[in-house]
Motif scaffolding. Structure first.
Motif: not given
Length: 186
Positions: A151-166
């Motif tokens: 999920v984190v990798t997909a967000l980074r590739e989409a240039r989206i900052l990470l939401p909360s860990i929860s």
């Protein structure tokens, strides 16, 4: 320790996903500034704002969060990171003491830097995207940490900052459940 409703990750794994390294080699690899970065940072008049903007820029790159989010999650800025960033700029960690005395300053800086970097903040509309990324990863494994990293990798590739860990954990759990249902159906 109380069990969380959507527990997919251990506390250690939750910390690891948003971890900021402490070893100097890792700090240098992730947080060494380019001349264009120094120019952006140097545009701030006060030393505290220069250091604050530098830390924001560093955190937006890795792990992909804002300074406010780091402080909220960890309670403080890791000293190794602050010292490494300050050293590059010829500043002192103590220069950060009054950064963002006005809360809006930190938010404005984060928003401006994210826009310059082509990043955007996460929204509710990104949750289906996160669940789908988790489901794709969960086809190959049932391990929570691997799914969350997907999920984190997909967000980074989409240039989206990470939401909360929860939020990452809940989306990962939902994606794993979806993959399990699809596998059972297949």
């Amino acid at each position: 320790m109380t069990k969380r409703k959507h527990q997919l990750l251990t506390e250690s794994e939750r910390d690891q996903i948003l971890a900021v390294p402490s070893e100097r080699d890792h700090l240098a690899r992730l947080y060494t500034f380019e001349p264009s970065d120094i120019e952006i940072i140097g545009a701030r008049r006060e030393r505290r704002n220069q250091l604050g903007v530098a830390l924001q820029l560093a955190l937006l790159r890795h792990p992909g969060i804002t300074l406010a989010q780091l402080i909220q999650d960890k309670g403080a800025i890791p000293h190794d990171l602050a010292a490494f960033v300050a050293e590059q700029l010829g500043l002192h960690v103590t220069d950060l003491a009054n950064y963002a005395a006005r809360d809006q300053t930190m938010t404005d800086h984060a928003r401006e830097l994210a826009m310059r970097a082509g990043l955007r903040g996460p929204t509710r509309a990104d949750i289906p995207f996160m669940i789908e990324a988790a489901a794709k990863t969960a086809w190959a494994t049932d391990k929570g940490m691997t799914i969350a990293i997907g999920v984190v990798t997909a967000l980074r590739e989409a240039r989206i900052l990470l939401p909360s860990i929860s939020t990452i954990e809940r989306a990962s759990s939902a994606g794993r459940a979806r993959a399990r249902k699809q596998a059972a159906y297949a």
